[in-house]
Motif scaffolding. Structure first.
Motif, PDB file in Angstrom:
ATOM      1  N   THR A   1       0.810  -1.219   0.000  1.00 18.82           N
ATOM      2  CA  THR A   1       0.000   0.000   0.000  1.00 18.82           C
ATOM      3  C   THR A   1       0.843   1.269   0.000  1.00 18.82           C
ATOM      4  N   ASP A   2       2.125   1.141   0.238  1.00 17.01           N
ATOM      5  CA  ASP A   2       3.005   2.306   0.207  1.00 17.01           C
ATOM      6  C   ASP A   2       4.395   1.857  -0.212  1.00 17.01           C
ATOM      7  N   ALA A   3       5.260   2.811  -0.458  1.00 18.90           N
ATOM      8  CA  ALA A   3       6.624   2.525  -0.894  1.00 18.90           C
ATOM      9  C   ALA A   3       7.546   3.604  -0.348  1.00 18.90           C
ATOM     10  N   PRO A   4       8.839   3.349  -0.299  1.00 15.46           N
ATOM     11  CA  PRO A   4       9.771   4.361   0.209  1.00 15.46           C
ATOM     12  C   PRO A   4      10.027   5.449  -0.821  1.00 15.46           C
ATOM     13  N   GLN A   5      10.506   6.570  -0.336  1.00 10.89           N
ATOM     14  CA  GLN A   5      10.924   7.660  -1.221  1.00 10.89           C
ATOM     15  C   GLN A   5      12.189   8.283  -0.640  1.00 10.89           C
ATOM     16  N   VAL A   6      13.271   8.218  -1.405  1.00  5.57           N
ATOM     17  CA  VAL A   6      14.564   8.743  -0.981  1.00  5.57           C
ATOM     18  C   VAL A   6      14.863   9.991  -1.804  1.00  5.57           C
ATOM     19  N   TRP A   7      15.053  11.114  -1.130  1.00  6.41           N
ATOM     20  CA  TRP A   7      15.313  12.387  -1.803  1.00  6.41           C
ATOM     21  C   TRP A   7      16.801  12.705  -1.780  1.00  6.41           C
ATOM     22  N   LEU A   8      17.300  13.183  -2.915  1.00  6.97           N
ATOM     23  CA  LEU A   8      18.683  13.626  -3.057  1.00  6.97           C
ATOM     24  C   LEU A   8      18.695  15.087  -3.492  1.00  6.97           C
ATOM     25  N   PRO A   9      19.802  15.792  -3.288  1.00  8.30           N
ATOM     26  CA  PRO A   9      19.829  17.204  -3.690  1.00  8.30           C
ATOM     27  C   PRO A   9      19.799  17.416  -5.197  1.00  8.30           C
ATOM     28  N   ASN A  10      20.494  16.561  -5.967  1.00  9.59           N
ATOM     29  CA  ASN A  10      20.651  16.817  -7.397  1.00  9.59           C
ATOM     30  C   ASN A  10      20.929  15.511  -8.133  1.00  9.59           C
TER      31      ASN A  10
ATOM     32  N   SER B   1      20.993  30.512 -15.487  1.00  6.96           N
ATOM     33  CA  SER B   1      21.109  29.428 -16.456  1.00  6.96           C
ATOM     34  C   SER B   1      20.761  28.092 -15.814  1.00  6.96           C
ATOM     35  N   GLY B   2      20.564  27.091 -16.671  1.00  2.00           N
ATOM     36  CA  GLY B   2      20.278  25.762 -16.165  1.00  2.00           C
ATOM     37  C   GLY B   2      21.422  25.204 -15.343  1.00  2.00           C
ATOM     38  N   ALA B   3      22.659  25.514 -15.748  1.00  2.00           N
ATOM     39  CA  ALA B   3      23.811  25.048 -14.980  1.00  2.00           C
ATOM     40  C   ALA B   3      23.827  25.674 -13.590  1.00  2.00           C
ATOM     41  N   GLU B   4      23.455  26.947 -13.508  1.00  2.00           N
ATOM     42  CA  GLU B   4      23.409  27.610 -12.201  1.00  2.00           C
ATOM     43  C   GLU B   4      22.261  27.086 -11.348  1.00  2.00           C
ATOM     44  N   ASP B   5      21.190  26.632 -11.991  1.00  2.72           N
ATOM     45  CA  ASP B   5      20.078  26.045 -11.240  1.00  2.72           C
ATOM     46  C   ASP B   5      20.482  24.761 -10.535  1.00  2.72           C
ATOM     47  N   ALA B   6      21.568  24.130 -10.987  1.00  2.00           N
ATOM     48  CA  ALA B   6      22.019  22.898 -10.344  1.00  2.00           C
ATOM     49  C   ALA B   6      22.541  23.147  -8.932  1.00  2.00           C
ATOM     50  N   HIS B   7      22.800  24.404  -8.594  1.00  5.01           N
ATOM     51  CA  HIS B   7      23.215  24.766  -7.238  1.00  5.01           C
ATOM     52  C   HIS B   7      21.952  24.931  -6.398  1.00  5.01           C
ATOM     53  N   LEU B   8      21.704  23.995  -5.500  1.00  8.97           N
ATOM     54  CA  LEU B   8      20.450  23.979  -4.750  1.00  8.97           C
ATOM     55  C   LEU B   8      20.253  25.257  -3.949  1.00  8.97           C
ATOM     56  N   GLY B   9      21.304  25.753  -3.312  1.00  5.22           N
ATOM     57  CA  GLY B   9      21.162  26.961  -2.509  1.00  5.22           C
ATOM     58  C   GLY B   9      20.749  28.156  -3.337  1.00  5.22           C
ATOM     59  N   SER B  10      21.351  28.312  -4.516  1.00  4.08           N
ATOM     60  CA  SER B  10      21.003  29.423  -5.393  1.00  4.08           C
ATOM     61  C   SER B  10      19.580  29.283  -5.917  1.00  4.08           C
ATOM     62  N   LEU B  11      19.205  28.072  -6.298  1.00  3.08           N
ATOM     63  CA  LEU B  11      17.852  27.827  -6.806  1.00  3.08           C
ATOM     64  C   LEU B  11      16.804  28.131  -5.739  1.00  3.08           C
ATOM     65  N   MET B  12      17.039  27.666  -4.520  1.00  2.52           N
ATOM     66  CA  MET B  12      16.094  27.925  -3.439  1.00  2.52           C
ATOM     67  C   MET B  12      15.999  29.421  -3.141  1.00  2.52           C
ATOM     68  N   ALA B  13      17.121  30.123  -3.227  1.00  2.00           N
ATOM     69  CA  ALA B  13      17.097  31.562  -2.958  1.00  2.00           C
ATOM     70  C   ALA B  13      16.267  32.301  -4.000  1.00  2.00           C
ATOM     71  N   TRP B  14      16.373  31.911  -5.268  1.00  4.28           N
ATOM     72  CA  TRP B  14      15.553  32.530  -6.314  1.00  4.28           C
ATOM     73  C   TRP B  14      14.063  32.355  -6.004  1.00  4.28           C
ATOM     74  N   ILE B  15      13.700  31.191  -5.500  1.00  6.59           N
ATOM     75  CA  ILE B  15      12.286  30.894  -5.264  1.00  6.59           C
ATOM     76  C   ILE B  15      11.765  31.594  -4.016  1.00  6.59           C
ATOM     77  N   THR B  16      12.556  31.607  -2.962  1.00  2.00           N
ATOM     78  CA  THR B  16      12.052  32.082  -1.671  1.00  2.00           C
ATOM     79  C   THR B  16      12.404  33.532  -1.353  1.00  2.00           C
ATOM     80  N   GLU B  17      13.540  34.035  -1.892  1.00  2.52           N
ATOM     81  CA  GLU B  17      13.978  35.375  -1.502  1.00  2.52           C
ATOM     82  C   GLU B  17      14.201  36.308  -2.688  1.00  2.52           C
TER      83      GLU B  17
END
Length: 473
Positions: A112-121, A188-204
């Motif tokens: 009825t359920d399954a695991p989900q493992v999250w990675l940064p990139n 750029s897409g390459a810069e989006d690979a940086h999780l911290g920068s991507l999150m900052a664009w979205i939240t701040e």
């Protein structure tokens, strides 16, 4: 990059904030995910340096390899990780549900359920794939024996990494890719690979993103300046400060991962996300059964037939995923409307009781007229589908240019019941707004592949299966 995503990126540059490019969430977010943030030794393909993992933002567990080039320490890291990850992966094997198959004539069972493992990139996925390959064949005896949990962990990591190749699968998602499906930044897409920068664009915003670029990387690769100035001396001196330094390096990414999950969970789930998660649960159930039956580890590489079959499955999954995203999300469908392979219009005429009696037996074939002002780049005879009625086909009978656009005459089939009178609501009524597209969720049967033993030796068949007479004398 699509036209609308390019426009959203331009708007992000002007506004200084990431722009939404989806109205619903296209990935399943588990109520109890496992977050894994790995770091690898620079220059070593699968030599772990450290990892932070766990199922709660308040309780991260740090794993450190003090000498990454030491074989015993690497597999000690694997054993420690297995103690934490394997119980999570197997914790969903309790309850099962019956699923009807063969048109209800039989049933099968899945968890009825399954695991989900999250990675940064995506780099984290590559790390797990390589680390799984280096551990799943380890022996329990002989030279360099390992605990039984190590090869078992390798099989699980290989299974998860393989599932990440399937478009739409949510067993091993990564934060960068998931966020990129829903927001467009001004970088750029390459810069989006940086999780911290991507999150900052979205939240701040853009200014915070520029500052985040100099922050800690999300792994698995480390910053060269950190490697040379901080990490190398600590490893060379076997410093007891190494775990503290690595914890400080990983903790910002750890917190960003959980923040990303909160952002994604706050979006409404797409209508077809649940069906894709059902497929993930099927895959999880099948792999658990494989392990329970003593199945061998995954091969180092697929044979020719297995590789061809897998490629076809991935292609079908990619097509199905693209269609489902478009059907779930008007913003995604807008791309197809711009291209002319989808259009919206208003039903101006409807003959819901039309019966075609030119064949051996009469069949219900209603016709409707749809007036649209959008570009229509389909041919007469093309089969169209409406996301509102995915089981119904609409064949284009004629295209008539008008001063305001095009009148499209359509003949409907399917999705109206089994009688010569259409079920109520199954035929679009006059005045109804309708979206039609060449996209379809219809089942695509797979090709027939030969048995590996029936292939020539060049494709994995028996050594004597090639034509001896074709060999030079």
């Amino acid at each position: 990059m699509s036209t609308l995503v390019a426009l959203a990126r331009a708007q992000a540059v002007v506004s200084g904030r990431a722009q939404p490019i989806a109205t619903v969430r296209h990935v399943h977010v588990h109520e109890r995910p496992f977050v894994f943030v790995p770091l690898a030794m620079a220059g070593e393909a699968h030599a772990p340096l450290a990892a932070m993992a766990g199922t709660s933002v308040r309780d991260p567990r740090l794993f450190v390899v003090r000498q990454p080039r030491n074989r015993d320490e690497r597999f000690g890291f694997a054993a420690d990780l297995a103690e934490l990850l394997l119980p999570y992966l197997t914790s969903f094997q309790g309850l099962t549900e019956a699923v009807a198959v063969d048109r209800g004539r039989d049933v099968r069972h899945r968890f009825t359920d399954a695991p989900q493992v999250w990675l940064p990139n995506t780099g984290g996925i590559d790390f797990l794939r390589l680390f799984g390959r280096s551990t799943r064949f380890r022996r329990l005896d002989g030279d360099y024996p390992v605990p039984p949990s190590v090869p078992l962990l390798g099989q699980w990591l290989t299974f998860l990494a393989s599932s990440a190749e399937v478009p739409g699968s949510a067993l091993l998602p990564n934060a960068v890719q998931a966020l990129g499906l829903h927001w467009a930044t001004g970088q750029s897409g390459a810069e989006d690979a940086h999780l911290g920068s991507l999150m900052a664009w979205i939240t701040e915003g853009a200014e915070a993103a520029r500052q985040a670029e100099t922050g800690p990387v999300a792994g698995p690769a480390t910053d060269p300046a950190f490697d040379n100035g901080v990490l190398a001396p600590l490893i060379a001196d076997a410093s007891p400060d190494l775990p503290t330094v690595l914890r400080e390096l990983l903790l910002p990414t750890w917190n960003q991962m959980w923040h990303a999950l909160e952002l994604l969970a706050g979006l409404p789930e797409g209508g077809r996300v649940g069906a894709r998660w059902d497929g993930d649960r099927d895959a999880y159930t099948a792999f658990v059964q494989h392990l329970e039956e003593g199945g061998a580890p995954q091969p180092r590489r697929d044979g020719a037939v297995a590789a061809a079959a897998r490629l076809q499955r991935l292609e079908n999954a990619a097509t199905r995923y693209a269609v489902q995203r478009a059907f779930d999300d008007p913003l995604v469908m807008a791309e197809y409307r711009l291209a002319g392979s989808a259009f919206g219009g208003v039903v101006t005429l409807a003959n819901p009781d039309r019966v075609d009696d030119t064949g051996k037996r009469p069949v219900l074939r209603p016709r409707i007229m749809v007036a649209t002002s959008e570009p229509v780049r389909v041919e007469v005879g093309a089969a169209l589908t409406s996301p509102a009625r995915p089981s119904q086909k609409a064949r284009v009978i004629s295209l008539t240019p008008t001063p305001t656009g095009t009148d499209v005459l359509l003949e409907l089939s399917g999705g109206m019941g089994r009688k010569l009178v259409a079920d109520p609501g199954s035929v679009p009524a006059v005045g109804e707004r309708l979206l039609l597209t060449t996209l379809s969720e219809a089942y695509r049967p797979g090709s027939a592949f030969p048995d590996p033993s029936d292939t020539p030796w060049t494709h994995g068949g028996p050594p004597g299966s090639h034509d001896e007479s074709a060999q030079p004398a």
